[in-house]
Design a protein around this motif. Structure first.
Motif, PDB file in Angstrom:
ATOM      1  N   UNK A  49     -33.762 -15.452  16.523  1.00 34.63           N
ATOM      2  CA  UNK A  49     -33.626 -14.340  15.578  1.00 34.63           C
ATOM      3  C   UNK A  49     -32.242 -14.358  14.928  1.00 34.63           C
ATOM      4  N   UNK A  50     -31.208 -14.468  15.741  1.00 33.55           N
ATOM      5  CA  UNK A  50     -29.845 -14.572  15.195  1.00 33.55           C
ATOM      6  C   UNK A  50     -29.722 -15.838  14.358  1.00 33.55           C
ATOM      7  N   UNK A  51     -30.347 -16.924  14.821  1.00 39.47           N
ATOM      8  CA  UNK A  51     -30.298 -18.167  14.052  1.00 39.47           C
ATOM      9  C   UNK A  51     -30.921 -18.012  12.685  1.00 39.47           C
ATOM     10  N   UNK A  52     -32.045 -17.282  12.606  1.00 38.97           N
ATOM     11  CA  UNK A  52     -32.674 -17.047  11.309  1.00 38.97           C
ATOM     12  C   UNK A  52     -31.739 -16.266  10.389  1.00 38.97           C
ATOM     13  N   UNK A  53     -31.003 -15.307  10.953  1.00 41.10           N
ATOM     14  CA  UNK A  53     -30.067 -14.539  10.137  1.00 41.10           C
ATOM     15  C   UNK A  53     -28.950 -15.403   9.589  1.00 41.10           C
ATOM     16  N   UNK A  54     -28.372 -16.268  10.410  1.00 40.14           N
ATOM     17  CA  UNK A  54     -27.299 -17.146   9.943  1.00 40.14           C
ATOM     18  C   UNK A  54     -27.827 -18.173   8.943  1.00 40.14           C
ATOM     19  N   UNK A  55     -29.035 -18.711   9.210  1.00 39.09           N
ATOM     20  CA  UNK A  55     -29.606 -19.688   8.284  1.00 39.09           C
ATOM     21  C   UNK A  55     -29.838 -19.063   6.917  1.00 39.09           C
ATOM     22  N   UNK A  56     -30.281 -17.818   6.903  1.00 38.21           N
ATOM     23  CA  UNK A  56     -30.492 -17.125   5.633  1.00 38.21           C
ATOM     24  C   UNK A  56     -29.173 -16.893   4.918  1.00 38.21           C
ATOM     25  N   UNK A  57     -28.112 -16.621   5.677  1.00 35.26           N
ATOM     26  CA  UNK A  57     -26.818 -16.342   5.061  1.00 35.26           C
ATOM     27  C   UNK A  57     -26.234 -17.575   4.375  1.00 35.26           C
ATOM     28  N   UNK A  58     -26.374 -18.745   4.990  1.00 29.15           N
ATOM     29  CA  UNK A  58     -25.768 -19.955   4.419  1.00 29.15           C
ATOM     30  C   UNK A  58     -26.744 -20.740   3.558  1.00 29.15           C
ATOM     31  N   UNK A  59     -28.009 -20.290   3.492  1.00 29.76           N
ATOM     32  CA  UNK A  59     -28.982 -20.983   2.659  1.00 29.76           C
ATOM     33  C   UNK A  59     -29.505 -22.264   3.250  1.00 29.76           C
ATOM     34  N   UNK A  60     -29.494 -22.392   4.598  1.00 29.75           N
ATOM     35  CA  UNK A  60     -30.029 -23.576   5.262  1.00 29.75           C
ATOM     36  C   UNK A  60     -31.497 -23.286   5.602  1.00 29.75           C
ATOM     37  N   UNK A  61     -32.386 -23.648   4.693  1.00 25.48           N
ATOM     38  CA  UNK A  61     -33.778 -23.261   4.859  1.00 25.48           C
ATOM     39  C   UNK A  61     -34.518 -24.141   5.856  1.00 25.48           C
TER      40      UNK A  61
ATOM     41  N   UNK B 288     -21.270 -17.483   3.777  1.00 25.13           N
ATOM     42  CA  UNK B 288     -22.178 -17.640   2.641  1.00 25.13           C
ATOM     43  C   UNK B 288     -21.524 -18.352   1.469  1.00 25.13           C
ATOM     44  N   UNK B 289     -20.529 -19.164   1.739  1.00 25.60           N
ATOM     45  CA  UNK B 289     -19.800 -19.798   0.639  1.00 25.60           C
ATOM     46  C   UNK B 289     -20.678 -20.743  -0.171  1.00 25.60           C
ATOM     47  N   UNK B 290     -21.719 -21.305   0.436  1.00 26.47           N
ATOM     48  CA  UNK B 290     -22.558 -22.265  -0.267  1.00 26.47           C
ATOM     49  C   UNK B 290     -23.557 -21.601  -1.202  1.00 26.47           C
ATOM     50  N   UNK B 291     -23.703 -20.292  -1.149  1.00 31.34           N
ATOM     51  CA  UNK B 291     -24.681 -19.606  -1.978  1.00 31.34           C
ATOM     52  C   UNK B 291     -24.108 -19.284  -3.345  1.00 31.34           C
ATOM     53  N   UNK B 292     -24.954 -19.386  -4.352  1.00 36.42           N
ATOM     54  CA  UNK B 292     -24.539 -19.013  -5.699  1.00 36.42           C
ATOM     55  C   UNK B 292     -24.558 -17.489  -5.840  1.00 36.42           C
TER      56      UNK B 292
END
Length: 533
Positions: free
Chosen positions: A113-125, A251-255
């Protein structure tokens, strides 16, 4: 948020109010690079401090790597999840908070669950898909194990631990938010000991166990309520982890467009969760107010020394059901009618009131009356549980016998149940005996009897003058069928010695036996010519 833009907007607003022209415009000079207003300077200092002292102090690569390790499906993850589900379900069936807390501590759901939150933040789908797959596999496994435990368990009643997970409200969302903030912060700052408390506060496994209970017992109220609580906790933890990761610079990688879209999705999900939870909280608050008003209305019909020992009500029933016990120094003959009328005026609905009065004059008498009332309530609850058990037994017997539940004879006082089965395609006497044994095993303490149809009896094999294993099994089946149908049996064939031996075995079980000469193989038949005599 662009704090510099806010500062410039504040400066323009100040110029418009005061009428003082902007120096940059009047002098024709370029505006100063540094902030000129106190708010600008404060915000600039805060952003600089946050970036240098907080964000830059986090080893984001190490945090991401640690979160990745816990976010995927693995044999250890599935094993620990299965153990947690089993412990949670048993603890909830036993209504043991300590056991349920133990299940919360070993549940590994927090990782994906925490991993899904971090993946969403950095855009690692890719990471996000792996976390979602781990969550889906874990949910299916946990619900299946819990449902299996409930299905084979003799205890299938809604315990307080199960009921506590069936009515989530807005407060549960608030608890999930605060717990998720603490959990995400502890993981980012390397203080993961806090995650133990977060696991207890958000309670991910018990709602899943309640979902399995609702599925196994087809109790859709428990199923839907527990599922809403689990989804609330799951989505809240994941989305709060996303927000915390973005605050800490993950989230630096996100536009800018991706960031704006994420923000809209997060806000939308929280709003979607908040609406049903708010309505549930409103319902609970209304019930609490109704309980206080009903209590006050009941007490208003008695003297000031009276008090309520027990109050149960169902506002959804038609008419509204109210069951209360009052301890009073004086028995009021007209209290039943007066209280019922007062409650009908209060609720503006018809009321079915059950009012029990206990006369008490001293504190000791009041305590004794309360104990008596509690004992009476326990007896009523036991009687209701017995009635529910009897209905379930009648339903199961009717299903295997191919009849209507009303055709099943149930004696609750003696704990006996009898049904006359209809002929089922392909079913033999052994089939009905197996079904009877299976249902009797599921209803411990009950004597269950299925009267089979008039099917052929088996032959009895002998070897060296003694019944073989198959022959003894046939004799046991003949004895069972003859007892259930209360009919005599004829034994034909075999030698005189083997016929006498088989007859002696059956007579020991109380079976009426007639012997007849026949072929070398001994065959049992019904004496239908004596049926009904």
């Amino acid at each position: 948020m662009d704090f510099g833009r806010i500062g410039r907007g504040t400066a323009l607003a100040s110029e418009a109010v005061s009428g003082t022209p902007d120096r940059s415009k009047s002098g024709g000079r370029e505006p100063d690079d540094g902030p000129t207003l106190p708010l600008d300077r404060t915000l600039t200092k805060f952003r600089r401090w946050w970036r240098l002292a907080v964000v830059e102090s986090v080893d984001r690569a190490a945090v991401i790597e640690a979160r990745r390790e816990e976010a995927y499906t693995s044999p250890r993850y599935l094993f620990m999840l299965a153990m947690s589900a089993g412990i949670a379900m048993l603890g909830m069936l036993l209504s043991s908070p300590a056991v349920v807390i133990g299940a919360m501590l070993i549940a590994p759901l927090m990782g994906p669950i925490i991993g899904a939150g971090f993946a969403l933040a950095i855009g690692d789908y890719k990471w996000l898909r792996g976390s979602v797959r781990a969550l889906a596999a874990g949910m299916i496994l946990a619900v299946a194990i819990c449902a299996l435990i409930v299905f084979v368990s003799p205890i299938q009643t809604v315990t307080p631990e199960i009921a506590a997970r069936t009515r989530p409200n807005l407060f549960d969302l608030a608890v999930a938010i605060f717990s998720a903030l603490a959990g995400a912060y502890s993981m980012i700052r390397g203080r993961e000991g806090t995650i133990v408390g977060v696991a207890i506060a958000t309670a991910l496994m018990p709602p899943l166990a309640a979902v399995g209970f609702g599925l196994a017992t087809t109790n859709w109220t428990v199923f839907s309520g527990a599922l809403l609580l689990f989804v609330t906790n799951l989505m809240t933890i994941a989305l709060v982890a996303t927000v915390m990761a973005r605050i800490y610079g993950f989230s630096a990688a996100l536009s800018e467009t991706q960031t704006r879209l994420q923000t809209m999705i997060i806000v939308g999900v929280f709003v979607a969760l908040a609406i049903p939870l708010y309505l549930a909280l409103k319902q609970i608050a209304w019930e609490s107010i109704a309980q206080r008003q009903i209590r006050d209305t009941v007490l208003s019909q008695f003297d000031g020394d009276a008090r309520i020992s027990q109050l149960d009500f169902d506002l959804e029933a038609d008419p509204v059901s109210v069951d209360t016990t009052v301890l009073t120094p004086t028995i009021h003959a007209g209290a039943q009618r007066a209280t019922q009328d007062a409650l009908a005026d209060l609720l503006e609905e018809q009321v079915d009131l059950r009012l029990t009065q206990f006369r008490v004059g001293t504190a000791a008498q009041a305590e004794a009356a309360e104990l008596a009332a509690a004992s009476a309530r326990q007896e009523q609850q036991a009687e209701a549980a017995m009635a529910d058990r009897a209905r379930t037994l009648a339903r199961d017997l009717a299903l295997v016998a191919g009849v209507d539940p009303s055709d099943v004879l149930v004696d609750r006082s003696e704990r006996r149940a009898l049904v006359r089965a209809r002929p089922l395609p392909g079913a033999t006497l052994a089939t009905y005996r197996t079904l009877e044994a299976r249902i009797a095993g599921a209803f411990d303490g009950w004597r269950v009897a299925i009267q089979p149809p008039l099917a052929p009896l088996p032959s009895i094999a002998f070897a060296q003058g003694e019944p073989t294993d198959e022959g003894r099994a046939a004799l046991a089946l003949i004895s069972w069928a003859a007892q259930r149908r209360d009919m005599p049996v004829m034994l034909q064939g075999g030698t005189p010695a083997t016929r006498e031996l088989a007859a002696a075995i059956l007579r020991q079980e109380g079976i009426d036996i007639t012997l007849s000469v026949g072929g070398p193989l001994m065959q049992a038949n019904w004496r239908t010519d004596l049926e009904g005599e």
